[in-house]
Scaffold this motif. Structure first.
Motif, PDB file in Angstrom:
ATOM      1  N   TYR A  21       0.849  -1.183   0.000  1.00 57.23           N
ATOM      2  CA  TYR A  21       0.000   0.000   0.000  1.00 57.23           C
ATOM      3  C   TYR A  21       0.895   1.246   0.000  1.00 57.23           C
ATOM      4  CZ  TYR A  21      -3.659  -3.126   1.987  1.00 57.23           C
ATOM      5  OH  TYR A  21      -4.550  -4.131   2.239  1.00 57.23           O
ATOM      6  N   LYS A  22       0.243   2.404  -0.121  1.00 57.33           N
ATOM      7  CA  LYS A  22       0.878   3.706   0.024  1.00 57.33           C
ATOM      8  C   LYS A  22       2.142   3.809  -0.853  1.00 57.33           C
ATOM      9  CE  LYS A  22       0.585   3.433   4.704  1.00 57.33           C
ATOM     10  NZ  LYS A  22       0.552   3.845   6.125  1.00 57.33           N
ATOM     11  N   ARG A  23       3.236   4.320  -0.299  1.00 55.65           N
ATOM     12  CA  ARG A  23       4.428   4.532  -1.125  1.00 55.65           C
ATOM     13  C   ARG A  23       5.288   3.288  -1.262  1.00 55.65           C
ATOM     14  NH1 ARG A  23       6.584  10.711   0.141  1.00 55.65           N
ATOM     15  NH2 ARG A  23       4.541  11.717  -0.022  1.00 55.65           N
ATOM     16  N   SER A  24       4.735   2.160  -0.901  1.00 56.24           N
ATOM     17  CA  SER A  24       5.442   0.895  -1.141  1.00 56.24           C
ATOM     18  C   SER A  24       5.157   0.343  -2.528  1.00 56.24           C
ATOM     19  CB  SER A  24       5.051  -0.138  -0.077  1.00 56.24           C
ATOM     20  OG  SER A  24       5.651   0.174   1.163  1.00 56.24           O
ATOM     21  N   GLY A  25       4.370   1.078  -3.327  1.00 56.62           N
ATOM     22  CA  GLY A  25       4.209   0.678  -4.712  1.00 56.62           C
ATOM     23  C   GLY A  25       2.777   0.416  -5.097  1.00 56.62           C
ATOM     24  N   ASN A  26       2.618  -0.154  -6.283  1.00 56.93           N
ATOM     25  CA  ASN A  26       1.305  -0.523  -6.790  1.00 56.93           C
ATOM     26  C   ASN A  26       1.427  -1.759  -7.652  1.00 56.93           C
ATOM     27  OD1 ASN A  26       1.754   0.430  -9.710  1.00 56.93           O
ATOM     28  ND2 ASN A  26       2.164   2.292  -8.527  1.00 56.93           N
ATOM     29  N   GLY A  27       0.360  -2.520  -7.724  1.00 52.09           N
ATOM     30  CA  GLY A  27       0.399  -3.786  -8.442  1.00 52.09           C
ATOM     31  C   GLY A  27       0.819  -4.916  -7.520  1.00 52.09           C
ATOM     32  N   ARG A  28       0.752  -6.129  -8.036  1.00 54.55           N
ATOM     33  CA  ARG A  28       1.078  -7.316  -7.260  1.00 54.55           C
ATOM     34  C   ARG A  28       1.930  -8.279  -8.088  1.00 54.55           C
ATOM     35  NH1 ARG A  28      -0.260  -4.323  -3.992  1.00 54.55           N
ATOM     36  NH2 ARG A  28      -1.694  -4.566  -2.214  1.00 54.55           N
ATOM     37  N   GLU A  29       2.768  -9.024  -7.395  1.00 57.29           N
ATOM     38  CA  GLU A  29       3.547 -10.093  -8.014  1.00 57.29           C
ATOM     39  C   GLU A  29       3.201 -11.411  -7.327  1.00 57.29           C
ATOM     40  OE1 GLU A  29       7.490  -7.785  -9.617  1.00 57.29           O
ATOM     41  OE2 GLU A  29       7.571  -8.577  -7.585  1.00 57.29           O
ATOM     42  N   PHE A  30       3.411 -12.501  -8.039  1.00 60.28           N
ATOM     43  CA  PHE A  30       3.146 -13.860  -7.570  1.00 60.28           C
ATOM     44  C   PHE A  30       1.645 -14.098  -7.377  1.00 60.28           C
ATOM     45  CE2 PHE A  30       7.549 -12.957  -6.229  1.00 60.28           C
ATOM     46  CZ  PHE A  30       8.173 -13.917  -7.015  1.00 60.28           C
ATOM     47  N   GLY A  31       1.282 -15.366  -7.301  1.00 58.32           N
ATOM     48  CA  GLY A  31      -0.116 -15.728  -7.194  1.00 58.32           C
ATOM     49  C   GLY A  31      -0.890 -15.381  -8.457  1.00 58.32           C
ATOM     50  N   GLU A  32      -2.206 -15.596  -8.390  1.00 58.12           N
ATOM     51  CA  GLU A  32      -3.065 -15.283  -9.528  1.00 58.12           C
ATOM     52  C   GLU A  32      -3.003 -13.797  -9.877  1.00 58.12           C
ATOM     53  OE1 GLU A  32      -4.600 -17.299 -11.404  1.00 58.12           O
ATOM     54  OE2 GLU A  32      -4.746 -19.186 -10.291  1.00 58.12           O
ATOM     55  N   ALA A  33      -2.891 -12.946  -8.840  1.00 58.43           N
ATOM     56  CA  ALA A  33      -2.835 -11.508  -9.089  1.00 58.43           C
ATOM     57  C   ALA A  33      -1.595 -11.129  -9.882  1.00 58.43           C
ATOM     58  CB  ALA A  33      -2.877 -10.746  -7.769  1.00 58.43           C
ATOM     59  N   GLY A  34      -0.494 -11.872  -9.700  1.00 60.07           N
ATOM     60  CA  GLY A  34       0.719 -11.599 -10.449  1.00 60.07           C
ATOM     61  C   GLY A  34       0.540 -11.819 -11.930  1.00 60.07           C
ATOM     62  N   LEU A  35      -0.235 -12.827 -12.298  1.00 65.34           N
ATOM     63  CA  LEU A  35      -0.557 -13.050 -13.710  1.00 65.34           C
ATOM     64  C   LEU A  35      -1.462 -11.942 -14.228  1.00 65.34           C
ATOM     65  CD1 LEU A  35      -0.444 -14.925 -16.218  1.00 65.34           C
ATOM     66  CD2 LEU A  35      -2.464 -16.087 -15.291  1.00 65.34           C
ATOM     67  N   GLY A  36      -2.394 -11.516 -13.383  1.00 68.59           N
ATOM     68  CA  GLY A  36      -3.344 -10.489 -13.794  1.00 68.59           C
ATOM     69  C   GLY A  36      -2.701  -9.185 -14.214  1.00 68.59           C
TER      70      GLY A  36
END
Length: 477
Positions: A450-465
């Motif tokens: 969250y916040k200033r640690s970034g945006n988006g996700r890696e790994f898992g189904e969300a990483g493919l998304g």
């Protein structure tokens, strides 16, 4: 020991071929445990990026239409190659990062092999369709991707980007960090041997100011994924904005570990300290702010001192902690230690002095600070070294307030009587990850902040998304 000098580090991998860079720049790679020279790595240029993007764009037309089964077989072949060359990968990371080999094996290599196979089994997601009223939804790859990976978990982040991108049908150009580039050369050889079509994967090492900037701004790149500092992430986003490309970022952290009054204090403090000291503190998710009930604070400080002083340093089979990644990183960490002292924190153990018997190498002692307030620099800024701060709290509302009083929101931890009683606290913490009672990292689950640690996700189904565009097809009602 693997002979890393045989890697083609004087070349770039573009359009399925190892070729010399257009410029003449090189970058030395140094073993941070011995300060010895390992090799020179070619530095690519913006012109080399142009060639790689052209190759990736040409390859995308056919790769995006490849079958899920073909991509599944290729990703599994890459995973097989990683298994076959596992010791090469271990040495490539261990010798350039300084992490002891026996830890590198499970911390830096085993997980990425699993993740490559994980995404091999998810290629079929791209061929699924969904009904939405009178519409049909298709999944399509986002396009040509630029990947800028960090030095602290170089193979982990390489696979976290490359594997789902390949699974989705994207093509790519990767840029490794200058100080830990060698595993990318091993992976390029593995990808080539696996039979991935020319142009799908391209490797252009070089400086962030040159190659990273070119990738971020290039009009032929549809998405850029960056892992690194928040400061650099802001620059990547600025450079990407004019071309309206997709940007995902995994950035900094200053993560809290809340230990509840009814927790097993010995187990919680020990785990919390080891979480910070593993990989020499160079972990973005490290729980570097340990929040302890005021009534148990002195006891916790003493446990932390004992844990830190028991940490074995070096690179042998008994070592838990190796050196910092570079002389520059060592000086940054030493500077923060001095700043902590100057701002009034109590140095319990450790410090900026050279560890006894480790005069060679970029070592810093495991360091524990007590009497830390959340407005101190060592409690607010990411140190990226083996430094933990113990902060007392009087009640749970104050603990949550301290935990969330940060510009970051990458990771967090709660150690309570049991997992069930931890959950109400977990829901109140503003962070993308939470480790409960020593829970381990899970490659099946999404990773990001969250916040200033970034945006988006890696790994898992969300990483493919992150690598998917959704196409909505409106049919006659």
């Amino acid at each position: 020991m693997t002979d890393l000098s045989k890697l083609p580090t004087g070349k770039l991998f573009i359009n399925g071929e190892w070729r010399g860079p257009l410029g003449t720049g090189t970058h030395p790679v140094i073993n941070p445990a011995t300060e010895e020279f390992i090799c020179q790595v070619a530095e690519g240029s913006a012109e080399d990026v142009d060639l790689a993007v052209e190759a990736a764009r040409q390859a995308f037309h056919s790769w995006r239409n490849s079958t899920a089964q073909m991509r599944r077989e290729l990703l599994n072949a890459i995973a097989d190659g990683m298994e076959k060359r596992k010791e090469d990968l271990v040495q490539a990371v261990s010798q350039t990062l300084g992490c002891p080999e026996h830890i590198t094996r499970w911390l830096h290599v085993d997980g990425p092999i699993y993740a490559m196979r994980y995404y091999a089994e998810r290629t079929a997601e791209m061929e699924k369709t969904e009904k939405a009223g009178h519409s049909v939804l298709f999944r399509e790859p986002v396009g040509v991707c630029g990947f800028i990976t960090p030095w602290n978990y170089p193979l982990h982040q390489f696979v976290g980007k490359v594997a789902p991108a390949l699974a989705a049908g994207c093509t790519m150009i990767t840029k490794p960090a200058e100080i830990t580039p060698l595993q990318d050369f091993v992976m390029a050889e593995i990808i080539e041997e696996a039979g991935v079509p020319a142009g799908v994967f391209n490797l252009v090492p070089g400086a962030g100011s040159e190659v990273g900037a070119a990738l971020s701004a290039h009009p032929g790149i549809d998405m850029v994924s960056f892992t690194g500092s928040t400061r650099a992430g802001v620059e990547v986003a600025k450079a990407a904005a004019p071309t309206v490309k997709r940007v995902t970022q995994e950035l900094g952290g200053k993560s809290p570990l809340i230990i509840t009054p009814d927790a097993d204090l010995e187990a919680a403090v020990r785990w919390g300290c080891e979480d910070v000291f593993i990989n020499s503190g160079q972990t973005c998710t490290a729980l570097t702010r340990m929040l302890v009930p005021a009534e148990r604070y002195d006891e916790a400080v003493e446990i932390a001192r004992q844990v830190a002083e028991d940490i074995a340093m070096g690179t042998n089979e008994n070592a838990f902690m190796g050196p910092l990644s570079s002389a520059r990183q060592r000086e940054i960490v030493r500077g923060y230690i001095q700043k902590g002292i100057d701002e009034g924190a109590r140095l319990v153990t450790g410090g900026a002095e050279v560890p006894s018997g480790l005069e060679k190498g970029f070592y810093v002692k495991p360091t524990v600070f007590a009497d830390v307030h959340n407005d101190m620099s060592i409690a607010r800024e990411e140190i990226f070294g083996p430094v933990t701060c113990l902060i007392p709290y009087k009640d749970m509302d104050e603990a949550i307030a301290i935990a969330n009083d940060t510009e970051y929101g990458l990771s967090s931890g709660v150690w309570a009587k049991d997992a069930e009683s931890a959950m109400p606290l977990v829901r109140r913490i503003e962070a993308g990850l939470c480790f409960v009672n020593g829970g381990e990292f899970n490659y099946d689950a999404p990773f990001g902040g969250y916040k200033r640690s970034g945006n988006g996700r890696e790994f898992g189904e969300a990483g493919l998304g992150e690598f998917i565009e959704l196409k909505s097809v409106q049919l006659p009602a």
